[in-house]
Design a protein around this motif. Structure first.
Motif, PDB file in Angstrom:
ATOM      1  N   CYS A   1     -26.695  48.676 -33.335  1.00 27.56           N
ATOM      2  CA  CYS A   1     -27.078  49.520 -34.462  1.00 27.56           C
ATOM      3  C   CYS A   1     -25.798  50.000 -35.142  1.00 27.56           C
ATOM      4  CB  CYS A   1     -27.937  50.701 -34.025  1.00 27.56           C
ATOM      5  SG  CYS A   1     -27.114  51.789 -32.843  1.00 27.56           S
ATOM      6  N   PHE A   2     -25.946  50.392 -36.362  1.00 31.74           N
ATOM      7  CA  PHE A   2     -24.866  50.984 -37.141  1.00 31.74           C
ATOM      8  C   PHE A   2     -25.524  51.543 -38.394  1.00 31.74           C
ATOM      9  CE2 PHE A   2     -20.709  51.060 -39.386  1.00 31.74           C
ATOM     10  CZ  PHE A   2     -19.966  51.666 -38.378  1.00 31.74           C
ATOM     11  N   PRO A   3     -24.998  52.616 -38.965  1.00 33.84           N
ATOM     12  CA  PRO A   3     -25.673  53.233 -40.116  1.00 33.84           C
ATOM     13  C   PRO A   3     -25.934  52.292 -41.291  1.00 33.84           C
ATOM     14  CG  PRO A   3     -24.009  54.711 -39.246  1.00 33.84           C
ATOM     15  CD  PRO A   3     -23.841  53.402 -38.518  1.00 33.84           C
ATOM     16  N   THR A   4     -25.144  51.239 -41.424  1.00 30.27           N
ATOM     17  CA  THR A   4     -25.283  50.365 -42.595  1.00 30.27           C
ATOM     18  C   THR A   4     -26.056  49.076 -42.325  1.00 30.27           C
ATOM     19  OG1 THR A   4     -23.145  49.360 -42.087  1.00 30.27           O
ATOM     20  CG2 THR A   4     -23.154  51.227 -43.631  1.00 30.27           C
ATOM     21  N   ILE A   5     -26.594  48.911 -41.100  1.00 29.52           N
ATOM     22  CA  ILE A   5     -27.349  47.698 -40.788  1.00 29.52           C
ATOM     23  C   ILE A   5     -28.656  48.041 -40.080  1.00 29.52           C
ATOM     24  CG2 ILE A   5     -25.300  46.216 -40.644  1.00 29.52           C
ATOM     25  CD1 ILE A   5     -25.546  46.380 -37.575  1.00 29.52           C
ATOM     26  N   LYS A   6     -29.585  47.095 -40.105  1.00 29.89           N
ATOM     27  CA  LYS A   6     -30.851  47.239 -39.404  1.00 29.89           C
ATOM     28  C   LYS A   6     -30.603  47.065 -37.904  1.00 29.89           C
ATOM     29  CE  LYS A   6     -35.380  45.035 -39.133  1.00 29.89           C
ATOM     30  NZ  LYS A   6     -36.181  43.898 -39.568  1.00 29.89           N
ATOM     31  N   PRO A   7     -31.172  47.936 -37.050  1.00 29.13           N
ATOM     32  CA  PRO A   7     -30.997  47.775 -35.602  1.00 29.13           C
ATOM     33  C   PRO A   7     -31.436  46.383 -35.146  1.00 29.13           C
ATOM     34  CG  PRO A   7     -32.020  49.879 -36.094  1.00 29.13           C
ATOM     35  CD  PRO A   7     -31.994  49.090 -37.384  1.00 29.13           C
ATOM     36  N   PHE A   8     -30.792  45.867 -34.095  1.00 27.78           N
ATOM     37  CA  PHE A   8     -31.103  44.521 -33.613  1.00 27.78           C
ATOM     38  C   PHE A   8     -30.935  44.463 -32.106  1.00 27.78           C
ATOM     39  CE2 PHE A   8     -26.608  44.712 -34.486  1.00 27.78           C
ATOM     40  CZ  PHE A   8     -26.013  43.987 -33.470  1.00 27.78           C
ATOM     41  N   HIS A   9     -31.465  43.387 -31.520  1.00 27.29           N
ATOM     42  CA  HIS A   9     -31.327  43.118 -30.092  1.00 27.29           C
ATOM     43  C   HIS A   9     -30.621  41.785 -29.921  1.00 27.29           C
ATOM     44  CE1 HIS A   9     -34.551  46.142 -29.985  1.00 27.29           C
ATOM     45  NE2 HIS A   9     -33.975  46.485 -28.850  1.00 27.29           N
ATOM     46  N   TYR A  10     -29.832  41.687 -28.869  1.00 27.87           N
ATOM     47  CA  TYR A  10     -29.064  40.469 -28.643  1.00 27.87           C
ATOM     48  C   TYR A  10     -28.904  40.231 -27.143  1.00 27.87           C
ATOM     49  CZ  TYR A  10     -25.058  43.512 -27.593  1.00 27.87           C
ATOM     50  OH  TYR A  10     -24.224  44.441 -27.032  1.00 27.87           O
ATOM     51  N   THR A  11     -28.620  38.980 -26.799  1.00 26.82           N
ATOM     52  CA  THR A  11     -28.239  38.629 -25.439  1.00 26.82           C
ATOM     53  C   THR A  11     -26.783  38.201 -25.490  1.00 26.82           C
ATOM     54  OG1 THR A  11     -28.949  36.331 -25.668  1.00 26.82           O
ATOM     55  CG2 THR A  11     -30.579  37.915 -24.838  1.00 26.82           C
ATOM     56  N   GLU A  12     -26.124  38.220 -24.339  1.00 30.72           N
ATOM     57  CA  GLU A  12     -24.706  37.882 -24.357  1.00 30.72           C
ATOM     58  C   GLU A  12     -24.281  37.345 -22.998  1.00 30.72           C
ATOM     59  OE1 GLU A  12     -20.840  39.758 -26.435  1.00 30.72           O
ATOM     60  OE2 GLU A  12     -21.944  41.153 -25.156  1.00 30.72           O
ATOM     61  N   THR A  13     -23.352  36.405 -23.036  1.00 29.79           N
ATOM     62  CA  THR A  13     -22.713  35.877 -21.846  1.00 29.79           C
ATOM     63  C   THR A  13     -21.232  36.180 -21.936  1.00 29.79           C
ATOM     64  OG1 THR A  13     -24.330  34.089 -21.679  1.00 29.79           O
ATOM     65  CG2 THR A  13     -22.266  33.792 -20.491  1.00 29.79           C
ATOM     66  N   LEU A  14     -20.682  36.726 -20.857  1.00 32.14           N
ATOM     67  CA  LEU A  14     -19.248  37.004 -20.766  1.00 32.14           C
ATOM     68  C   LEU A  14     -18.671  36.094 -19.691  1.00 32.14           C
ATOM     69  CD1 LEU A  14     -19.257  40.917 -20.449  1.00 32.14           C
ATOM     70  CD2 LEU A  14     -19.464  39.546 -22.515  1.00 32.14           C
ATOM     71  N   ASN A  15     -17.491  35.567 -19.949  1.00 32.49           N
ATOM     72  CA  ASN A  15     -16.796  34.792 -18.932  1.00 32.49           C
ATOM     73  C   ASN A  15     -15.370  35.298 -18.828  1.00 32.49           C
ATOM     74  OD1 ASN A  15     -14.941  32.269 -18.207  1.00 32.49           O
ATOM     75  ND2 ASN A  15     -16.901  32.146 -17.147  1.00 32.49           N
ATOM     76  N   PHE A  16     -14.989  35.707 -17.621  1.00 31.98           N
ATOM     77  CA  PHE A  16     -13.627  36.144 -17.329  1.00 31.98           C
ATOM     78  C   PHE A  16     -13.052  35.168 -16.315  1.00 31.98           C
ATOM     79  CE2 PHE A  16     -15.956  40.020 -18.429  1.00 31.98           C
ATOM     80  CZ  PHE A  16     -15.100  40.645 -19.331  1.00 31.98           C
ATOM     81  N   SER A  17     -11.890  34.578 -16.623  1.00 33.94           N
ATOM     82  CA  SER A  17     -11.296  33.582 -15.727  1.00 33.94           C
ATOM     83  C   SER A  17      -9.783  33.770 -15.702  1.00 33.94           C
ATOM     84  CB  SER A  17     -11.647  32.173 -16.201  1.00 33.94           C
ATOM     85  OG  SER A  17     -11.104  31.936 -17.499  1.00 33.94           O
ATOM     86  N   HIS A  18      -9.123  32.984 -14.831  1.00 37.63           N
ATOM     87  CA  HIS A  18      -7.665  33.044 -14.760  1.00 37.63           C
ATOM     88  C   HIS A  18      -7.131  31.695 -14.322  1.00 37.63           C
ATOM     89  CE1 HIS A  18      -6.879  32.985 -10.376  1.00 37.63           C
ATOM     90  NE2 HIS A  18      -8.140  33.379 -10.331  1.00 37.63           N
TER      91      HIS A  18
END
Length: 169
Positions: free
Chosen positions: A34-51
């Motif tokens: 969400c943010f005051p200038t946009i319509k609220p939304f839902h999302y999915t996300e994948t994070l990858n941390f490697s070395h």
């Protein structure tokens, strides 16, 4: 031809305090944006941390629209620690054309970061992002939580994203 990757290389001691981030994390429920200038939304996300054994952690974040599965936001970069301290830096490139350096502190299993430098393509969409803060927290239940706040040319620092992940590998 792909470059060979040694998956058995030891984690560099400089970034050992961040070992709890390593692996792949997937949102267990859609996150909220969400943010005051946009319509609220839902999302999915994948994070990858490697070395690869260097004194840095590599990362890639991929977000998708929760209903349509359409690709949304992408971030990739590197995490560095100042040796002998709890000071952490994220060096981030975003698919929106924004590049940033966030710095902050690691306290146990929480990372609190604030933007130190922002740069963008000359044709980036307005209003321009002026500030970002981000908190990663490893919860007692083993889930990773991320909250991102941002400020733009015409909006004060406001929470923008909140999501929780489970480790998938």
């Amino acid at each position: 031809m792909a470059c060979p990757v040694n998956h058995t290389v030891e984690l560099n001691p400089v970034v050992l305090p961040l070992d709890w981030l390593l692996g792949t994390w997937e949102s267990d429920e859609p996150g909220e944006g969400c943010f005051p200038t946009i319509k609220p939304f839902h999302y999915t996300e994948t994070l990858n941390f490697s070395h690869v054994g260097q004194p840095i952690i590599n990362f890639m974040f991929n977000a998708f629209h929760a209903e349509t599965k359409k690709p949304l936001h992408r971030e990739c970069g590197f995490i560095r620690m100042q040796p002998g301290t709890n000071r952490v830096a994220f060096i981030i490139a975003q698919n929106s054309g924004l590049v940033e350096i966030e710095e902050g502190e690691l306290t146990e299993q929480q990372l609190s970061l604030q933007s130190q430098a922002l740069a963008r393509t000359s044709f980036a969409r307005e209003p321009h992002v002026q500030q970002i803060s981000r908190v990663f927290q490893l919860r007692p239940d083993g889930r990773l939580e991320q909250t991102v706040s941002m400020a733009t040319d015409n909006q004060a620092l406001t929470q923008h994203l909140h999501i929780t992940y489970r480790r998938s590998s």
